[in-house]
Design an enzyme around this catalytic site. Sequence first.
Site, PDB file in Angstrom:
ATOM      1  N   GLY A   1       0.799  -1.222   0.060  1.00  0.00           N
ATOM      2  CA  GLY A   1      -0.023  -0.308  -0.163  1.00  0.00           C
ATOM      3  C   GLY A   1       0.905   1.230  -0.142  1.00  0.00           C
TER       4      GLY A   1
ATOM      5  N   PRO B   1       2.942   4.833   0.894  1.00  0.00           N
ATOM      6  CG  PRO B   1       4.468   6.069   0.178  1.00  0.00           C
ATOM      7  CD  PRO B   1       3.456   5.337  -0.346  1.00  0.00           C
TER       8      PRO B   1
ATOM      9  CG  HIS C   1      -3.091  29.742 -11.803  1.00  0.00           C
ATOM     10  ND1 HIS C   1      -2.546  29.269 -12.889  1.00  0.00           N
ATOM     11  CD2 HIS C   1      -3.249  28.585 -10.949  1.00  0.00           C
ATOM     12  CE1 HIS C   1      -2.063  28.028 -12.485  1.00  0.00           C
ATOM     13  NE2 HIS C   1      -2.845  27.429 -11.620  1.00  0.00           N
ATOM     14  CD  GLU C   2      -4.203  28.540  -7.033  1.00  0.00           C
ATOM     15  OE1 GLU C   2      -4.790  27.831  -7.082  1.00  0.00           O
ATOM     16  OE2 GLU C   2      -2.889  28.534  -7.466  1.00  0.00           O
TER      17      GLU C   2
HETATM   18  P1  ADP Z   1       4.275   2.447   6.177  1.00  0.00           P
HETATM   19  O1  ADP Z   1       5.144   1.511   6.953  1.00  0.00           O
HETATM   20  O2  ADP Z   1       3.136   1.917   5.691  1.00  0.00           O
HETATM   21  O3  ADP Z   1       5.119   3.717   5.409  1.00  0.00           O
HETATM   22  P2  ADP Z   1       4.055   3.476   8.971  1.00  0.00           P
HETATM   23  O4  ADP Z   1       3.642   2.439   9.659  1.00  0.00           O
HETATM   24  O5  ADP Z   1       5.502   3.946   9.029  1.00  0.00           O
HETATM   25  O6  ADP Z   1       3.671   3.592   7.519  1.00  0.00           O
HETATM   26  O7  ADP Z   1       3.155   4.796   9.587  1.00  0.00           O
HETATM   27  C1  ADP Z   1       3.650   5.957   9.781  1.00  0.00           C
HETATM   28  C2  ADP Z   1       3.109   6.530  11.086  1.00  0.00           C
HETATM   29  O8  ADP Z   1       1.651   6.970  10.649  1.00  0.00           O
HETATM   30  C3  ADP Z   1       2.665   5.763  12.194  1.00  0.00           C
HETATM   31  O9  ADP Z   1       3.780   5.675  13.139  1.00  0.00           O
HETATM   32  C4  ADP Z   1       1.461   6.389  12.968  1.00  0.00           C
HETATM   33  O10 ADP Z   1       1.502   7.197  13.707  1.00  0.00           O
HETATM   34  C5  ADP Z   1       0.665   6.784  11.630  1.00  0.00           C
HETATM   35  N1  ADP Z   1      -0.412   5.979  11.239  1.00  0.00           N
HETATM   36  C6  ADP Z   1      -0.513   5.367   9.816  1.00  0.00           C
HETATM   37  N2  ADP Z   1      -1.354   4.433   9.618  1.00  0.00           N
HETATM   38  C7  ADP Z   1      -2.170   4.613  10.825  1.00  0.00           C
HETATM   39  C8  ADP Z   1      -3.112   3.787  11.449  1.00  0.00           C
HETATM   40  N3  ADP Z   1      -3.988   3.002  10.626  1.00  0.00           N
HETATM   41  N4  ADP Z   1      -3.738   4.120  12.646  1.00  0.00           N
HETATM   42  C9  ADP Z   1      -3.030   5.014  13.466  1.00  0.00           C
HETATM   43  N5  ADP Z   1      -1.726   5.642  12.823  1.00  0.00           N
HETATM   44  C10 ADP Z   1      -1.478   5.471  11.669  1.00  0.00           C
HETATM   45 ZN    ZN Z   2      -2.757  25.487 -10.752  1.00  0.00          ZN
END
Ligand code: ADP
Ligand code: ZN
Length: 580
Positions: free
Chosen positions: A191, A193, A414-415
Amino acid sequence: MKQKKNIKKYILVGLLCGLVACGSVLVARHKAVNKVSYTQFLRDIQNEQVEKVELSNASTLKFKLKNSDTVYTTDNPRKETLKEALLLNNINVVEKAQSDTSMIQYIISISLMIAMFIAIFNMVKKQNNSRGKMSIGDKKVAPHALKHGFDDIAGNEEAKEQVAELIDFMKEPEKYAKMGARMPKGFILYGPPGTGKTLLAKAIAKEAGVSFFSVSGSDFMQMYVGVGASRVRELFKTARKEGKAVIFIDEIDAIGKKRSSGSMQGNDEKDQTLNALLTEMSGFKDDEGIVVIAATNRLDTLDDALLRPGRFDRHIEVGYPDFKAREQIIKLHLKNKPLSDDVEVANIAKQTVYFTGAMLENLLNEAAIYAVSTGKPCIDQKAIDTAFYTVVAGKEKKDRSGISEMDQRITAYHEAGHALVTKLIAPENSVTKVTIIPSTKGFGGFSMNIPKDKMYMNKTELLNSIKISLAGRAAEEIIFGKNLITTGASNDIEKASESMRNILLRYGMDTSYGLVNLNVLTGKQTVEDEAFITRSVKYMGDLYEETKALIIAHQDKLEALAESLIEKETLNEQEIASFF
Ligand code: ADP
Ligand code: ZN
């Protein structure tokens, strides 16, 4: 990358040591600079000036004059008679078996250099070894030290459900073994990032009460061949010692990407690392209680060898949170933050379509920082709005004195163009904010257009989204003329082109172009098909003309919006709505 830097550092240190050693050779030679001719030496003898002579088989000999400490050298004729002549002249003669001292100094300096290089080489080797072990040890987290469990993950219900069995298996692998059930050894979480893949992997370890080992695929890049593979083996060895464990491999695509069909050349390091991983995975038994979880942003880019049964054969999607999930994530991250009464969680959730969990967390954190910096007791709507701007576009530029009036007018029109066209053709979207405050990231301003949360987009919606993107440039052209259009539309054009490409290439939505995916059809990653480019340019041109016509038909509204923007810099949802 770090590794490389360090090696560079050692090479530098090595070179410096080499230079110092060479330097000492130079200095040693400099000491013998008081060289005189052999005839001068003979004259000195005749004048009874010479006190002492050091003789040897070397090419030069040393001598000292009376009343002076200076040591002179001259060519050694290597004649037996010389000694006698000296003695006859009452000169003190010292014989040295091997007195070519500069030679000795050379040898010493060179051996010193060699010794230093050996020492440095060993140091680097040791560092590399301990580094490999260290970083794995570093990233081991014992179960009691894992902070987040399932309760700290909001939304992602399907993903949580799918891993529930896995947790049970890790707790009691024997139960499954008795039944003859085999648990998948490898899970892939995929999924965008920031959607919580790492969070989920850690929570699995915590819930199962096992240690968490992590490593990132990108760590293996830039390494010497073989180092990655041995690190993988080391990682599994350490994890096995724990009995049960979760091994998390982030960014697995860095080592497990599909090889492009065109190139025969593989990347040795990547291949070896990947092979080591697969070998380790097939090496452990089903009831061992070790599970490997890998994360990637895109499943479709992974090598098929990775996804085969017995390897990473369970794939779990961790996607963008929907409205309800966003609401939960926001509540979760607001737990330890005082909130003002004027903020509604549902409202934030509504405005944050396509935000990931990480972005939401970031938004609330920025809001909290803003509240502190302005000396407020809690997070209010203003703090949320400011943070929203920061997360979407970067920090607001504080000093705006350098912006010319003309630039400001162009940005405003523009906006306003974007906002107007959104309101006219996509009334279900909400335009929550339009601003001409530039951001430090380089945006001149922006219009926040939030689409409805939905599963699919139909063709009209896709084409409308292109028109909305083109509306900024269209407004510029209508008001300021063809020759004064600006570079401000570059992002918009990029986005529009991307949608156009998808319409033609992926969604099969253009009848004149056909129902094919050119990438799949030609087996190439890039499309150089002329018909494709001609069709895209024509299609885009038509959409641009339609957008212009729409704006011209409502030019009065465009002007009202733009003038209001010039006056206030930012308009909120209600203020925008009041124009329609
Ligand atoms: P990925 O590994 O998918 O890149 P992370 O697990 O590193 O994402 O998520 C980064 C941060 O975003 C987490 O530490 C948390 O604070 C927040 N976060 C992401 N998804 C959730 C979720 N479903 N519930 C709560 N916090 C989340
Ligand atoms: Zn624009």
